[in-house]
Scaffold this motif. Structure first.
Motif, short mmCIF file in Angstrom:
data_model
loop_
_atom_site.label_atom_id
_atom_site.label_comp_id
_atom_site.label_asym_id
_atom_site.label_seq_id
_atom_site.Cartn_x
_atom_site.Cartn_y
_atom_site.Cartn_z
N ASN A 124 -3.41 2.27 -4.99
CA ASN A 124 -2.21 1.61 -4.47
C ASN A 124 -2.12 0.15 -4.90
O ASN A 124 -3.09 -0.46 -5.37
N GLU A 134 -3.48 7.25 -8.44
CA GLU A 134 -3.58 7.24 -6.98
C GLU A 134 -3.73 5.83 -6.40
O GLU A 134 -3.39 5.59 -5.24
N PRO A 167 -6.12 5.05 -2.25
CA PRO A 167 -4.82 5.65 -2.52
C PRO A 167 -3.71 5.04 -1.65
O PRO A 167 -3.96 4.16 -0.81
N VAL A 168 -2.49 5.52 -1.85
CA VAL A 168 -1.34 5.06 -1.08
C VAL A 168 -1.60 5.28 0.41
O VAL A 168 -2.17 6.29 0.83
N ASN A 169 -1.21 4.27 1.21
CA ASN A 169 -1.37 4.29 2.67
C ASN A 169 -2.83 4.47 3.09
O ASN A 169 -3.14 5.14 4.08
N HIS A 170 -3.71 3.81 2.35
CA HIS A 170 -5.14 3.97 2.59
C HIS A 170 -5.57 3.46 3.96
O HIS A 170 -6.53 3.96 4.54
N TYR A 222 4.08 -0.45 -9.25
CA TYR A 222 4.44 -1.79 -8.77
C TYR A 222 4.28 -2.83 -9.88
O TYR A 222 5.13 -3.72 -10.02
N GLU A 251 0.81 -1.22 0.00
CA GLU A 251 0.00 0.00 0.00
C GLU A 251 0.85 1.27 0.00
O GLU A 251 0.34 2.38 -0.10
N GLN A 252 2.17 1.10 0.11
CA GLN A 252 3.06 2.25 0.14
C GLN A 252 3.48 2.72 -1.26
O GLN A 252 4.21 3.70 -1.38
N THR A 253 3.05 2.01 -2.28
CA THR A 253 3.36 2.41 -3.65
C THR A 253 2.11 2.29 -4.50
O THR A 253 1.11 1.68 -4.08
N THR A 254 2.16 2.85 -5.68
CA THR A 254 0.98 2.80 -6.56
C THR A 254 0.94 1.51 -7.36
O THR A 254 1.98 0.87 -7.60
#
Length: 429
Positions: A175, A173, A380-383, A145, A138-141
């Motif tokens: 992830n 956006e 999105p990232v870090n959701h 990835y 979840e730290q990247t899109t």
């Protein structure tokens, strides 16, 4: 014994209501629609033996929460599995099968190396599910990835059209955990229910009633108000409850619960989602000649998915008609949310001819249009840091929705899972 109101008779609401009623509480389910089922509800045309979902549905062999629940309520007699052919539209070939290991390894638009890299990447995602190690994704899109894991050629040919078609301007956006969950939780065999998902919804509702629960259809809730005696639920009439579980969209929860603190409603406002528009057509002849599901490239087609339902389910259940879904995920402000079914069909007919040059407008025997503004959450990232807890800040008020099933994608399986999880929390209070 407590009195409990459940708002929404979708799969989350019904599964929660069942568990709460089994625990001996007095449960009342409020549903604005004239039928249970939520986004899995169906409709039935004259001459059909089975209902058809307003929005295309099937389940996977890995849908443990749903499979366990239907077995518990003795509804597994409705379930069966098929292995229909799924693929994507190809300008040169018409369609390419991608629903299986062999089709992926023989995908024509990739080199042998990139096919193997794509397949190996999929196997890696499955392995991450086995060891439950997805959190770092979840730290990247997703787009970044997928290109790193499966290669840019595979991303451009197979995955980019799906991501852009589904999420549109939100694609950059989304992830990678969402993509992982999509691969990890799916099987090639697909399940369906005799009589359609509506038949399962009715069986779930009956299970709730057998445990003493009440289901009130055509009963939209206008307001939830905290008072000294408990929770006042204002619908067609008014009633007071000890606890409330809402399974509505975040926007509707905010509108009907004015007492929610601004710190919480700010989190609700941050939860993005898009809507769904599905035009269903009944045809005299098959459109795809064997293909159940096709991902369409929205650069060349006015919809994302073409699903010929009767390539998976025998058309004899629908009066012999061939049923085709033409679906898309769109912002609620999109013009498709305003056009009539006749106007939308006119837009789509040239694409049907492109799919099958033999298609003629007089093949169409029926048209139905269904729309839902809240259909697909954006993740999105870090959701995970943005998801509100099931327990709201207000005493004895819970909320369970598709926006909280993350990292999993929305669907009936995870609706049941989150409904039962919410009920467990409520019972432990």
């Amino acid at each position: 014994m407590k009195t409990i109101a459940v708002i929404g008779a979708g799969f989350a609401g019904l599964s929660a209501a069942y568990d709460l009623a089994c625990a001996g509480h007095k449960v009342t389910v409020y549903e604005a629609a004239p039928q249970v089922g939520g986004l899995a509800a169906g409709f039935q045309a004259e001459g059909w033996d089975w209902s058809l979902e307003k929005f295309y549905h099937h389940i996977f062999g890995s849908d443990k929460a749903l499979l366990d629940f239907i077995k518990e309520i003795r509804a597994d007699d409705l379930l069966f599995f098929n292995s229909p052919v799924s693929g994507q539209w190809d300008a040169q070939r018409g369609s390419i099968e991608i629903g299986g290991i062999i089709p992926l390894l023989t995908y024509p638009h990739l080199s042998v190396f990139n096919r193997l890299r794509n397949a190996t990447g999929g196997a890696w995602l499955k392995f991450l599910a086995i060891i439950d190690r997805w959190q770092h994704l979840e730290q990247t899109t997703a787009e970044r990835y997928i290109q790193k894991l499966m290669g840019k050629p595979a991303y451009e040919a197979m995955w980019k059209p799906v991501l852009e078609g589904k999420f549109g301007p939100y694609t950059p956006e989304v992830n990678a955990a969402w993509f992982w969950a999509r691969i990890a939780s799916r099987t090639f065999k697909l399940g369906y229910f005799r009589g359609g998902f509506q038949a399962l919804g009715e069986r779930m509702a009956e299970a709730v009633r057998q445990k003493g629960g009440t289901i009130r259809l055509n009963s939209p809730v206008q307001e939830l108000r905290k008072i000294e005696q408990g929770w006042l639920v204002i619908s067609n009439d008014q009633a007071i409850y000890d606890q409330v579980l809402s399974t509505t969209s975040p926007g509707l929860l905010k509108r009907m619960t004015p007492d929610l603190p601004t710190s919480y409603t700010a989190k609700l406002d941050q939860l993005k989602s898009i809507g769904a528009v599905v035009l269903t057509v009944a045809l005299k002849q098959s459109l795809t000649n064997g293909m159940y599901w096709m991902n369409m490239d929205k650069k060349h087609f006015p919809f994302l998915a073409l699903v010929e339902h009767t390539q998976m389910i025998d058309r004899r259940h629908y009066g012999g008609q061939h049923l085709v879904y033409l679906g898309d995920y769109l912002e609620p402000s999109h013009e498709y949310f305003q056009l009539s079914k006749e106007e939308l069909l006119e837009r789509f007919i040239p694409s049907l001819i492109k799919v099958n040059p033999q298609f003629k407008p007089d093949w169409v025997e029926g048209v139905w249009l269904h729309r839902e503004a809240y259909a697909q959450p954006i993740v999105p990232v870090n959701h995970s840091q943005s998801i509100p807890a099931l327990k709201t800040p207000l005493e004895d008020l819970w909320w369970a929705s598709m926006s909280q099933v993350y990292p999993w994608d929305r669907g009936t399986n995870f609706a049941v899972e989150i409904g039962r999880r919410a009920a467990k929390e409520m019972l432990s209070k």
